[in-house]
Design an enzyme around this catalytic site. Structure first.
Site, PDB file in Angstrom:
ATOM      1  N   ASP A  48      83.835   1.335 -44.453  1.00 43.36           N
ATOM      2  CA  ASP A  48      83.727   2.798 -44.412  1.00 43.36           C
ATOM      3  C   ASP A  48      84.602   3.424 -45.492  1.00 43.36           C
ATOM      4  O   ASP A  48      85.813   3.200 -45.518  1.00 43.36           O
ATOM      5  CB  ASP A  48      84.188   3.308 -43.033  1.00 43.36           C
ATOM      6  N   TYR A  53      88.262   9.865 -50.276  1.00 46.34           N
ATOM      7  CA  TYR A  53      89.350   8.877 -50.164  1.00 46.34           C
ATOM      8  C   TYR A  53      89.852   8.408 -51.531  1.00 46.34           C
ATOM      9  O   TYR A  53      90.857   7.720 -51.621  1.00 46.34           O
ATOM     10  CB  TYR A  53      88.905   7.648 -49.352  1.00 46.34           C
ATOM     11  N   LYS A  78      80.722   9.122 -47.755  1.00 47.09           N
ATOM     12  CA  LYS A  78      80.560  10.485 -47.234  1.00 47.09           C
ATOM     13  C   LYS A  78      80.672  11.497 -48.369  1.00 47.09           C
ATOM     14  O   LYS A  78      81.467  11.299 -49.287  1.00 47.09           O
ATOM     15  CB  LYS A  78      81.652  10.791 -46.186  1.00 47.09           C
ATOM     16  N   HIS A 111      80.635  14.805 -44.518  1.00 42.47           N
ATOM     17  CA  HIS A 111      81.971  14.442 -44.028  1.00 42.47           C
ATOM     18  C   HIS A 111      82.507  15.389 -42.949  1.00 42.47           C
ATOM     19  O   HIS A 111      83.089  14.953 -41.952  1.00 42.47           O
ATOM     20  CB  HIS A 111      82.935  14.398 -45.223  1.00 42.47           C
TER      21      HIS A 111
END
Ligand SMILES: NC(=O)c1ccc[n+]([C@@H]2O[C@H](COP(=O)([O-])OP(=O)(O)OC[C@H]3O[C@@H](n4cnc5c(N)ncnc54)[C@H](OP(=O)(O)O)[C@@H]3O)[C@@H](O)[C@H]2O)c1
Length: 280
Positions: A48, A53, A78, A111
């Site tokens: 994931d 990120y 996402k 997200h």
């Protein structure tokens, strides 16, 4: 380190999502690439990540270095809400693929909800990205019950999941029920409550009876309900610990006792991004 046995999957409107994945929020640089590679070598088959990120490049490096065939790994990323305008969403998806060095992801999620942009437009773009072959499946994240209902109504393609904060210290029964009603999987983020499950006395006591840690009991509680977990760790030894949750079963009484730990305000992740509460 012992290898993880085959990980069961959950069916989600056409998708088969492995019940265990590696979360990668906050893993950066070499650590991220190394942990992704180590997890895959150990037997994890689900990773994931997210554009937010800032580690998709390293996730891609870990994927390729592991030598595991592309078709055997379920990769989720996402789109961040600032890219929800239709053209931007498609560009964000293509940028993610380029950083990951993949032709398609298995699952592409919105997200967080973005009240500034009509959901219908964003979902239209997300569906188009799926039809264009950039994502095998699509879904949502941090959507409340009301928003799950809206998204299902507005999406021309099936939604595979809603990824939400989910662990024994937070009552998510309403949103879980809404997802199930529509055949969607629930993917639990922060499934060990950012590590605080480790210190819980109830989980530790129940674990002692099974020869398991409190974190393992916490993860088992979710997977035993068919909820996907994506624990994140930066320590290789914990990869095996977090994966060893398919070789024991909690009794009904133990499940009920763990369920009693839930609180309405048991969140560990800041929910203010959504501008809404879980209870609407
Ligand atoms: N969709 C969203 O909005 C959203 C939001 C948050 C997270 N996520 C996703 O969900 C993933 C997991 O959530 P999270 O990272 O927030 O929290 P988490 O997985 O519940 O907890 C991670 C923390 O627990 C520690 N830990 C890991 N395994 C452990 C074990 N066996 N025993 C004790 N401590 C342990 C880790 O420390 P060490 O590194 O020291 O092991 C880390 O500090 C994220 O990485 C991300 O992929 C999604």
């Amino acid at each position: 380190m012992s290898a993880v046995g085959p990980v069961p999957s959950v069916a989600a409107n056409g998708a088969e999502i492995p019940l265990l994945g590696l979360g990668t929020w906050d893993l950066r640089g070499r650590t991220c690439a190394r942990m992704v590679e180590a997890a895959l070598r150990l037997g994890y088959r689900h990773i994931d990540t997210a554009e937010m990120y800032d580690n998709e490049r390293e996730v891609g490096e870990g994927l390729h270095a592991s030598g595991v065939k592309r078709g055997e790994v379920f990769v989720t990323t996402k789109v961040w809400p600032s890219h929800f305008a239709p053209r931007e969403l498609e560009r964000a998806a293509r940028d993610s693929l380029s950083r990951l060095h993949l032709r398609e992801v298995d699952l592409l999620l919105l997200h967080w909800p973005n009240p500034q942009i009509p959901l219908e437009d964003t979902l239209g773009a997300l569906c188009k990205v799926k039809r264009d072959g950039l994502a095998r499946y699509i879904g949502i994240s941090n959507f409340t019950v009301k928003l799950v209902e809206q998204a299902v109504r507005l999406s021309s393609e099936p939604l595979a999941c809603n990824q939400v904060e989910c662990h024994p210290f937070l009552d998510q029964s309403k949103v879980i029920a809404a997802c199930r009603k529509h055949g969607m999987a629930v993917v639990a983020y922060s499934p060990i409550a950012r590590g605080s499950a480790r210190k819980d006395k109830t989980l530790a006591r129940i674990g002692a009876g099974h020869g398991k840690t409190a974190a393992q009991v916490c993860l088992r509680f979710a997977v035993q309900q068919g909820i996907v977990v994506i624990p994140r760790t930066s320590k290789e030894q914990r990869l095996a610990e977090n994966a060893a949750v398919f070789d024991f079963k909690l009794s009904q009484a133990e499940m009920a006792e763990i369920a009693k730990l839930a609180q309405r305000d048991g969140r560990v992740v800041d929910w203010s991004y959504s501008g809404r509460t879980q209870w609407d």
